[in-house]
Scaffold this active site. Structure first.
Site, PDB file in Angstrom:
ATOM      1  N   LYS A 148     -22.062  45.438 -15.837  1.00 34.93           N
ATOM      2  CA  LYS A 148     -23.497  45.680 -15.619  1.00 34.93           C
ATOM      3  C   LYS A 148     -24.372  44.475 -15.952  1.00 34.93           C
ATOM      4  CE  LYS A 148     -23.751  50.639 -15.555  1.00 34.93           C
ATOM      5  NZ  LYS A 148     -22.379  51.102 -15.906  1.00 34.93           N
ATOM      6  N   GLU A 204     -33.723  52.822 -16.137  1.00 35.45           N
ATOM      7  CA  GLU A 204     -33.227  54.166 -16.416  1.00 35.45           C
ATOM      8  C   GLU A 204     -31.819  54.007 -16.955  1.00 35.45           C
ATOM      9  OE1 GLU A 204     -32.740  52.709 -13.536  1.00 35.45           O
ATOM     10  OE2 GLU A 204     -30.604  53.132 -13.316  1.00 35.45           O
ATOM     11  N   SER A 218     -13.658  47.584 -14.838  1.00 32.23           N
ATOM     12  CA  SER A 218     -15.124  47.469 -14.931  1.00 32.23           C
ATOM     13  C   SER A 218     -15.656  47.419 -16.351  1.00 32.23           C
ATOM     14  CB  SER A 218     -15.781  48.611 -14.159  1.00 32.23           C
ATOM     15  OG  SER A 218     -15.352  49.864 -14.645  1.00 32.23           O
TER      16      SER A 218
END
Ligand code: PLP
Length: 393
Positions: A89, A111, A377
């Site tokens: 991310k 968010e 990930s």
């Protein structure tokens, strides 16, 4: 067939920008400028420098020997879990904070569901000295206390979303409301390959560093740039989009997308959007969406908070409908087993999201000399509690 976004902001029939009129100036300014800004040499230089010195890129492409032996094929893991903050991310939040600065914004909103994107956003705001407000469902705040603490430690304000089911989609609604009220000074950092155009494309481009690196790393390992398969788990679809990006139009590279089946596709407790979803509009784009007959969004379920989203990015909706990608769905139980297996075979504890991608080897047989690259990930530190309880360790 084109798998990239077209000039109107669509992937096939999915995508677009379905936004309230009050947001139009913001989204339009972003649309008109994002490619120009990303192409500026000074932008590229700053982005690449931070990815290298701050995030720790390139992330290794690791040949998983014991896992490969077990499944009798060649499995490589793209180690996004080794990035600063523990997942892919941060690639996107670094890109977007630089974009926000170029657009003259001083206030950042985001968010978050599990808190991973909130932490990645709070991190880059601290790095750049920008104000950071993170919207998070009240239920998620209670469930994800360590990440709430991290965000606060990093100087962010965490605002509870008190409406609806008090989870991710409600937090997103609150963030959109904030943006409508603060259109001039605020940039909204969306955390996945979703949202109104140009967000899915912008996020995909920031994450595409993953497949850019895979190409030269695989060349060094195997003497060829293209694997036979690329595999990634899909929540909104950002790590997947980045992993597929540079292979989308190489039809000899097979694409596998792994969704969360939760307790099972037909259990009513699932997040397998490509199977259960119908065309609909969520958070500014047209895509596949889990919904009731009269169009109310269905509450998704997965044991992994990061895959617990009722929609899927428009690029993935297109990859699914065109058949370019093979979609598989993996249950909680199979994902947990795969997470434990990777820990024991390779000494790597994966995030539960990631474990879904690893579980496909129990269901799909590959040839001995196939090269399969799996996007690892994120790391499993955040999930230890869930693993420990689940396996009664
Ligand atoms: C958030 C998250 C995901 C799901 O998000 P995508 O946008 O689909 O990539 C997957 N894995 C990890 C480790 C995450 O933190």
């Amino acid at each position: 067939m084109n798998y990239n976004v077209n000039e109107k902001g669509y992937y096939g029939k999915f995508g677009g920008a379905y936004i309230p009129e009050m947001l139009y100036p913001n989204v339009e300014a972003l649309r008109q400028n994002y490619l120009k800004i990303m192409a500026e040499p000074s932008f590229k230089e700053e982005f690449n420098q931070l990815l290298k010195d701050y995030v720790g890129r390139p992330s290794p492409l690791y040949f998983a020997k014991r896992l490969s032996e077990k499944y009798n094929t060649k499995i490589y893991l793209k180690r996004e879990d080794l990035n600063h903050t523990g997942a892919h991310k941060i690639n996107n939040t670094i890109g977007q904070i630089l974009m926000a600065k170029r657009l003259g914004k001083t206030r950042i909103i985001a968010e978050t569901g599990a808190g991973q994107h909130g932490v990645a956003t709070a991190t880059v705001c601290a790095l750049m000295g920008l104000e950071c407000i993170v919207y998070m469902g009240e239920i998620d705040i209670a469930r994800q206390a360590p990440n709430v603490a991290r965000m606060k430690m990093l100087g962010a304000t965490v605002v509870p979303a008190l409406s609806g089911s008090r989870t991710l989609k409600d937090a997103t609604n609150e963030a959109i409301r904030d943006w409508i009220n603060n259109p001039v000074d605020t940039h909204y950092i969306i955390g996945s390959a979703i949202g109104p155009h140009p967000y899915p494309d912008m996020v995909t481009r920031f994450q595409s560093v993953i497949s850019e690196e895979i190409k030269w790393q695989l060349k060094a390992h195997e003497g060829r740039e293209n694997p036979d398969y690329v595999v990634a788990c899909i929540g909104g679809g950002s790590n997947a989009a980045g992993t597929y990006y540079h292979f989308l139009h190489d039809e000899n590279v097979n694409i596998i997308a792994v969704e969360a089946a939760g307790l099972g596709i037909d259990s009513g407790e699932s997040a397998a959007t490509s199977v259960l979803g119908k065309e609909g509009i969520i958070h500014g784009c047209k895509t596949l969406l889990m919904q009731t007959k009269d169009g109310q969004i269905t509450e998704p379920y997965s044991i992994s908070a990061g895959l617990d989203y009722p929609g899927v990015g428009p690029m993935h909706a297109h990859l699914s409908k065109t058949g370019r990608a093979e979609f598989m769905s993996i249950t909680d139980a199979d994902a947990m087993k795969a997470g434990l297996e990777l820990s024991k075979l390779e000494g790597i504890i994966p995030a539960i999201e990631t474990a879904h991608a690893l579980a496909i080897f129990e269901y799909k047989t590959f040839k001995t000399d196939d090269v399969v690259v799996v996007s690892l990930s994120g790391r499993g530190d955040k999930d230890l509690d869930t693993y420990v309880k689940y396996f009664k360790l």
